[in-house]
Scaffold this motif. Sequence first.
Motif, PDB file in Angstrom:
ATOM      1  N   GLU A  10      -8.206 -16.394  -8.562  1.00 33.99           N
ATOM      2  CA  GLU A  10      -8.836 -17.289  -7.859  1.00 33.99           C
ATOM      3  C   GLU A  10      -8.567 -18.943  -7.262  1.00 33.99           C
ATOM      4  O   GLU A  10      -7.682 -19.160  -7.641  1.00 33.99           O
ATOM      5  CB  GLU A  10     -10.387 -17.540  -8.204  1.00 33.99           C
ATOM      6  N   LYS A  25      -7.851 -11.555  -5.242  1.00 36.53           N
ATOM      7  CA  LYS A  25      -9.698 -12.214  -5.538  1.00 36.53           C
ATOM      8  C   LYS A  25      -9.680 -11.990  -6.537  1.00 36.53           C
ATOM      9  O   LYS A  25      -9.888 -13.133  -6.562  1.00 36.53           O
ATOM     10  CB  LYS A  25     -10.632 -11.602  -4.270  1.00 36.53           C
ATOM     11  N   ASP A  26      -9.442 -11.299  -7.338  1.00 29.38           N
ATOM     12  CA  ASP A  26     -10.100 -11.568  -8.661  1.00 29.38           C
ATOM     13  C   ASP A  26      -9.154 -11.295  -9.798  1.00 29.38           C
ATOM     14  O   ASP A  26      -8.086 -10.734  -9.634  1.00 29.38           O
ATOM     15  CB  ASP A  26     -10.456 -10.115  -8.865  1.00 29.38           C
ATOM     16  N   ASP A  33      -2.705  -2.925  -8.529  1.00 31.65           N
ATOM     17  CA  ASP A  33      -3.224  -4.772  -7.971  1.00 31.65           C
ATOM     18  C   ASP A  33      -2.505  -5.526  -9.728  1.00 31.65           C
ATOM     19  O   ASP A  33      -2.675  -6.707  -9.581  1.00 31.65           O
ATOM     20  CB  ASP A  33      -4.594  -4.549  -8.688  1.00 31.65           C
ATOM     21  N   HIS A  58       0.654  -1.416  -0.151  1.00 27.47           N
ATOM     22  CA  HIS A  58      -0.411  -0.015   0.247  1.00 27.47           C
ATOM     23  C   HIS A  58       0.846   1.219  -0.315  1.00 27.47           C
ATOM     24  O   HIS A  58       0.225   2.536  -0.053  1.00 27.47           O
ATOM     25  CB  HIS A  58      -1.141  -0.037   0.801  1.00 27.47           C
ATOM     26  N   HIS A  80      -2.090  -9.609   1.727  1.00 22.35           N
ATOM     27  CA  HIS A  80      -3.248  -8.831   0.817  1.00 22.35           C
ATOM     28  C   HIS A  80      -4.263  -9.598   0.030  1.00 22.35           C
ATOM     29  O   HIS A  80      -4.264  -9.381  -1.576  1.00 22.35           O
ATOM     30  CB  HIS A  80      -2.209  -7.741   0.541  1.00 22.35           C
ATOM     31  N   ARG A  81      -5.081 -10.726   0.409  1.00 19.31           N
ATOM     32  CA  ARG A  81      -5.677 -11.207  -0.664  1.00 19.31           C
ATOM     33  C   ARG A  81      -6.819 -10.714  -1.206  1.00 19.31           C
ATOM     34  O   ARG A  81      -7.301 -10.847  -2.586  1.00 19.31           O
ATOM     35  CB  ARG A  81      -6.830 -12.360   0.617  1.00 19.31           C
ATOM     36  N   GLU A  82      -6.879  -9.524  -0.850  1.00 20.60           N
ATOM     37  CA  GLU A  82      -8.192  -8.413  -1.686  1.00 20.60           C
ATOM     38  C   GLU A  82      -7.591  -7.939  -3.063  1.00 20.60           C
ATOM     39  O   GLU A  82      -8.540  -8.046  -3.861  1.00 20.60           O
ATOM     40  CB  GLU A  82      -8.780  -7.350  -0.436  1.00 20.60           C
ATOM     41  N   VAL A  83      -6.625  -8.120  -2.864  1.00 22.15           N
ATOM     42  CA  VAL A  83      -5.913  -7.750  -3.769  1.00 22.15           C
ATOM     43  C   VAL A  83      -5.544  -8.939  -5.323  1.00 22.15           C
ATOM     44  O   VAL A  83      -6.036  -8.169  -5.930  1.00 22.15           O
ATOM     45  CB  VAL A  83      -4.441  -6.958  -4.144  1.00 22.15           C
TER      46      VAL A  83
END
Length: 199
Positions: free
Chosen positions: A123, A119-120, A54, A28, A114-117
């Motif tokens: 997967e 996730k798309d 990302d 970040h 930072h799994r949110e980065v």
Amino acid sequence: MKRTDKRALKRESIIQVALQLFSLHGFHKTTIPDIASKLQMSVGNLYNYFSSKDVLAKEIIKYTSEVLGDEIRLINMKSISSEEKIHQIVEVYFTMTIEKPEMIEYFLRVYLSHREVFKDGCEGMTCVSGFMTEIMIFFDDGVASGELRNQDFFSAFGLFMGYLGGMAFLQGEEILPQRLSAYIDDTSRNIYYALKSEG
């Protein structure tokens, strides 16, 4: 040099610099302008290679997975025992931890934190498939030869990576009383005895 070759080299240099900065300063806190500045290129030009931070982050984890996967593929191709393969995989991982710490740091501190980065587009194990595939082949070969116990892949993988990741973490935190290479024999022996067939 062809234009496509030059573009591929520039792309890899962006990945290398971003990898270092993300590992050093955190995901970040590192900005696209920071990466561009380090490379002495304009922000606009960098966006020609990667459309966002990302997207770059995902390409880096694919890149590190492929580098490690390539090393393990060479080990998998050898006609040696599973015990010897484990020793060589541990040696490769520890050597990378020492010589290219940013790769291991990125995996432990960016990808897993930072799994949110991711996730798309990342997967499941999509972005680490280069590495995962080779570890899967290693286990399959070991079970087929009767040297390794037939068990759920993810249990075995978790055990293997727990040892490797744990030692890499201790190295990064400068906790280990000896250099990391001094632990190759014990670590590989522990992994082998935990995975070997009971027959």
